[in-house]
Design a protein around this motif. Sequence first.
Motif, PDB file in Angstrom:
ATOM      1  N   VAL A  45      34.697  36.651  49.326  1.00 27.06           N
ATOM      2  CA  VAL A  45      35.394  36.491  48.251  1.00 27.06           C
ATOM      3  C   VAL A  45      37.072  37.199  48.194  1.00 27.06           C
ATOM      4  CG1 VAL A  45      35.680  37.827  45.773  1.00 27.06           C
ATOM      5  CG2 VAL A  45      33.350  37.035  46.833  1.00 27.06           C
ATOM      6  N   ARG A  46      37.278  38.151  49.160  1.00 28.59           N
ATOM      7  CA  ARG A  46      38.399  38.366  49.261  1.00 28.59           C
ATOM      8  C   ARG A  46      39.450  37.168  50.030  1.00 28.59           C
ATOM      9  NH1 ARG A  46      41.932  41.531  47.688  1.00 28.59           N
ATOM     10  NH2 ARG A  46      40.455  43.341  47.820  1.00 28.59           N
ATOM     11  N   ALA A  47      38.836  36.499  50.964  1.00 25.83           N
ATOM     12  CA  ALA A  47      39.578  35.317  51.341  1.00 25.83           C
ATOM     13  C   ALA A  47      39.736  34.317  50.237  1.00 25.83           C
ATOM     14  CB  ALA A  47      38.735  34.807  52.590  1.00 25.83           C
ATOM     15  N   MET A  48      38.835  33.965  49.380  1.00 23.64           N
ATOM     16  CA  MET A  48      39.025  33.159  48.034  1.00 23.64           C
ATOM     17  C   MET A  48      40.329  33.704  47.205  1.00 23.64           C
ATOM     18  SD  MET A  48      36.393  32.164  45.473  1.00 23.64           S
ATOM     19  CE  MET A  48      35.217  31.844  46.549  1.00 23.64           C
ATOM     20  N   ILE A  49      40.177  35.202  47.003  1.00 22.88           N
ATOM     21  CA  ILE A  49      41.187  35.603  46.021  1.00 22.88           C
ATOM     22  C   ILE A  49      42.716  35.464  46.719  1.00 22.88           C
ATOM     23  CG2 ILE A  49      42.158  37.969  45.187  1.00 22.88           C
ATOM     24  CD1 ILE A  49      39.239  38.612  44.776  1.00 22.88           C
ATOM     25  N   ASP A  50      42.619  35.685  48.275  1.00 22.18           N
ATOM     26  CA  ASP A  50      43.988  35.677  48.743  1.00 22.18           C
ATOM     27  C   ASP A  50      44.433  34.008  48.429  1.00 22.18           C
ATOM     28  OD1 ASP A  50      43.924  38.175  49.338  1.00 22.18           O
ATOM     29  OD2 ASP A  50      43.054  38.107  51.440  1.00 22.18           O
ATOM     30  N   ASP A  51      43.645  33.211  48.669  1.00 27.66           N
ATOM     31  CA  ASP A  51      44.227  31.737  48.797  1.00 27.66           C
ATOM     32  C   ASP A  51      44.489  31.192  47.423  1.00 27.66           C
ATOM     33  OD1 ASP A  51      44.012  28.804  49.776  1.00 27.66           O
ATOM     34  OD2 ASP A  51      42.396  28.781  48.367  1.00 27.66           O
ATOM     35  N   LEU A  52      43.705  31.989  46.335  1.00 23.13           N
ATOM     36  CA  LEU A  52      43.964  31.483  44.993  1.00 23.13           C
ATOM     37  C   LEU A  52      45.433  32.118  44.715  1.00 23.13           C
ATOM     38  CD1 LEU A  52      43.281  29.673  42.592  1.00 23.13           C
ATOM     39  CD2 LEU A  52      41.562  31.585  41.854  1.00 23.13           C
ATOM     40  N   LYS A  53      45.365  33.667  45.050  1.00 20.01           N
ATOM     41  CA  LYS A  53      46.815  34.079  44.686  1.00 20.01           C
ATOM     42  C   LYS A  53      47.932  33.432  44.959  1.00 20.01           C
ATOM     43  CE  LYS A  53      46.398  38.485  45.166  1.00 20.01           C
ATOM     44  NZ  LYS A  53      46.442  39.884  45.912  1.00 20.01           N
ATOM     45  N   ALA A  54      47.972  32.620  46.161  1.00 16.01           N
ATOM     46  CA  ALA A  54      49.205  32.089  46.658  1.00 16.01           C
ATOM     47  C   ALA A  54      49.618  30.864  45.545  1.00 16.01           C
ATOM     48  CB  ALA A  54      49.089  31.518  48.150  1.00 16.01           C
ATOM     49  N   ARG A  55      48.446  30.562  44.736  1.00 18.05           N
ATOM     50  CA  ARG A  55      48.746  28.909  43.958  1.00 18.05           C
ATOM     51  C   ARG A  55      48.664  29.512  42.509  1.00 18.05           C
ATOM     52  NH1 ARG A  55      44.601  26.275  44.201  1.00 18.05           N
ATOM     53  NH2 ARG A  55      43.317  27.489  45.716  1.00 18.05           N
ATOM     54  N   ALA A  56      47.896  30.499  42.324  1.00 18.43           N
ATOM     55  CA  ALA A  56      47.973  31.096  40.701  1.00 18.43           C
ATOM     56  C   ALA A  56      48.013  32.472  40.782  1.00 18.43           C
ATOM     57  CB  ALA A  56      46.618  30.231  39.971  1.00 18.43           C
ATOM     58  N   PRO A  57      49.048  33.135  41.160  1.00 17.02           N
ATOM     59  CA  PRO A  57      49.014  34.648  41.098  1.00 17.02           C
ATOM     60  C   PRO A  57      48.851  35.325  39.821  1.00 17.02           C
ATOM     61  CG  PRO A  57      51.384  33.887  41.210  1.00 17.02           C
ATOM     62  CD  PRO A  57      50.309  32.722  41.400  1.00 17.02           C
ATOM     63  N   ALA A  58      49.251  34.621  38.823  1.00 16.15           N
ATOM     64  CA  ALA A  58      48.949  35.302  37.342  1.00 16.15           C
ATOM     65  C   ALA A  58      47.493  35.297  36.934  1.00 16.15           C
ATOM     66  CB  ALA A  58      49.676  34.433  36.220  1.00 16.15           C
ATOM     67  N   LEU A  59      46.824  33.991  37.460  1.00 15.62           N
ATOM     68  CA  LEU A  59      45.432  34.057  37.032  1.00 15.62           C
ATOM     69  C   LEU A  59      44.567  35.181  37.793  1.00 15.62           C
ATOM     70  CD1 LEU A  59      42.772  32.448  35.796  1.00 15.62           C
ATOM     71  CD2 LEU A  59      43.079  31.003  37.998  1.00 15.62           C
ATOM     72  N   ILE A  60      44.878  35.577  39.233  1.00 20.13           N
ATOM     73  CA  ILE A  60      44.145  36.405  39.877  1.00 20.13           C
ATOM     74  C   ILE A  60      44.381  37.970  39.251  1.00 20.13           C
ATOM     75  CG2 ILE A  60      43.957  37.659  41.977  1.00 20.13           C
ATOM     76  CD1 ILE A  60      42.580  34.976  41.947  1.00 20.13           C
ATOM     77  N   GLU A  61      45.576  38.140  38.755  1.00 11.38           N
ATOM     78  CA  GLU A  61      46.114  39.359  38.215  1.00 11.38           C
ATOM     79  C   GLU A  61      45.361  39.697  36.989  1.00 11.38           C
ATOM     80  OE1 GLU A  61      50.404  39.556  37.605  1.00 11.38           O
ATOM     81  OE2 GLU A  61      50.602  39.342  39.622  1.00 11.38           O
ATOM     82  N   ALA A  62      44.751  38.505  36.139  1.00 13.57           N
ATOM     83  CA  ALA A  62      44.050  38.857  34.852  1.00 13.57           C
ATOM     84  C   ALA A  62      42.755  38.961  35.186  1.00 13.57           C
ATOM     85  CB  ALA A  62      44.318  37.380  34.235  1.00 13.57           C
TER      86      ALA A  62
END
Length: 697
Positions: free
Chosen positions: A491-508
């Motif tokens: 899950v941490r790897a998925m979050i890090d990958d998605l954060k690079a493309r959609a940081p606002a989505l992960i912050e929510a």
Amino acid sequence: MALPVGIFALFVLMVLPIPPLLLDMFFVLNIAIAVAVLMVALNARAPLDFSSFPSVLLFATLLRLALNVASTRIVLVNGHEGGNAAGEIIESFGQFLVAGNFAVGLFVFCILLIINMIVITKGAGRVSEVSARFVLDALPGKQMAIDADIAAGLISADEARARRREVTVEADFYGSMDGASKFVKGDAIAALLILGVNIIAGFALGMISHGLSAAEAGELYITLAVGDALVAQVPALLLSIAAAAIVTRVADTRDLAGQIGGQFADPRGWLPVAAILAAIGMVPAMPQMIFIPAAAIAGAIWWTLRKRARQPVVETAPEESAPADRIDITEVSDQTLVTIELGYGLVHLVDESASGPGGGAPLLTRITGIRKQMSRDLGFVLPQFRIRDSLEAGANEYRVTLGGLVVASGAVRPQKLLAIDTGDVREGHAVTGEATRDPSFDCPALWIDPGARDHAIAEGFLTVDPGTVIATHTNQELSSRANQLLGPEEVRAMIDDLKARAPALIEAVHPDPLSLAALTRILRALIADGIGLAHPQPLFTSLALALQTTQDFDALIDAVRVDLGARLVARICEPGARLKVLTLDAALESAILGGMVDPASGQPLIEPDCGAMIVERVSAAIKDVGGPVALIVQPPARRSLASLLRQRARQCQVLSINELPATQPVEVIATVGAQAAPEGLPAPDSEQGPPPQEMAA
């Protein structure tokens, strides 16, 4: 305090006059340091084993320059007194090495200077520059490779930190070596200038201050200046060789001598050497007393190496380095999540040198394939599978464990092929073999000889090798438990990958209001419900929207499923096709919802007899349809019925009425718990019949 004191001593040498005896001692120390640096460079197994070399080169150069200043002072002040006025070492280099002829000394010094500055130093500097450029260009790729390995579970966090530190040290080392090579070049130029100063100033001081003739001044001061230059140039040449040896090294497990010796140990290279030397020695004008013995020595080397190559290699067991009573944590714990255990009769399936119906190492190829496919389907990189032999399993048995728990087991015939009857086999076929059942789909099958494969295919059988049987069974069982393969690291790897493309989505979503553990729990529940993570952006968008209304675990899961209902339907129905639907009889559904409730989860409890009846009817419907179906129920009953049918009827997707897309055409094929099934429903855009939501309500 050794290093600060040593640097202070260098400044003392430059400023204060020292006696000739102390200068001789420092000259010996300079030569010893140069030889020691050369030996360390030659014995290093990799360039980074001597990572302090740029700093050592700096201090060695400072020592040599300080000695040049001190020796110049003594030569110019005491040179008129005789050859030993500047110490015995300078006198020895000026008299013995060049036979007292300062002209010869000048030529020797110039040759050493050319070798040092133009050949060795320039080549080493170029290698350092190119190596530094390549290392810096490859730095981002190496960092990404480390991140990929840790995300795939191939290395631990400690190993990743060690590799990052090694990459950083490598970049710093080659960058420093690129600049440190300029020290050697500058030192060579300084030696040439100092020699010129000593000669010119010696002439002037000898004739003006001490009344010497030009011949006497030249004989005394030029001899001392040349001796001083040679004393400084010899260790400078050694350090240049050490620098070149370091930057031209290729990483190997052996030191430089072992690396070169091992690569010259091929006897095929020495026989031509002996033959060519012998042929040259046969020429009448050549010195035969030199070439013939050299050819004999080369031939002896070839014979010795050839004899050694034919001797069998005896492997010695490694010595026990740890105490016998010491137990390491790795000896009592298994860090692998998925393990495939094989009986001793199946070990050849993972032997790359073995041959058989499936080729060399067929199981390794199949397991790698299903791991890649499952990773693509689920949306995260599965941890590596471990394959090992087991003395507890039978000779031809295998077991698949997930977290130490056996989830699949079976037996195969190593030298046979499994011919599976998928329903297309002709009646009265002549294929013979050992009757069995396919462990993955419970179809009737036969173990047949490899030679009967073409016959079985012609009769309608599906033939697979034992490695494919094990891999397919493993895939089948792990796919049904895919949620257990997801952990916080994935899950941490998925979050890090998605954060690079959609940081606002992960912050929510993360880390507030969902922690890593809470997010892992939700994603595992979604995978268990059939929602993969291959497209995380719409999934996290649905989760972020659901978090605006509730943070309850069950409510979040239901909200995300409603938002992604089309994805659930797409797993079992082609686009535009009618969805094969089962429904519960109204009385049966009311009985389930009005019955006992689990006090822990608040979900309805299904009685064993009722559950067995539902499983039987659903399985029969799946068999009649010949493919997956959907069971449409009221939202409060979905979770209980999904838990009941998840392992017992895997081709049945339990959906609540809210999760069914409004535009999805459905066809009711049966009503579980009723005597007769209703008519099929048309598509929602048809003029006949109500939409599916009204039907289910």
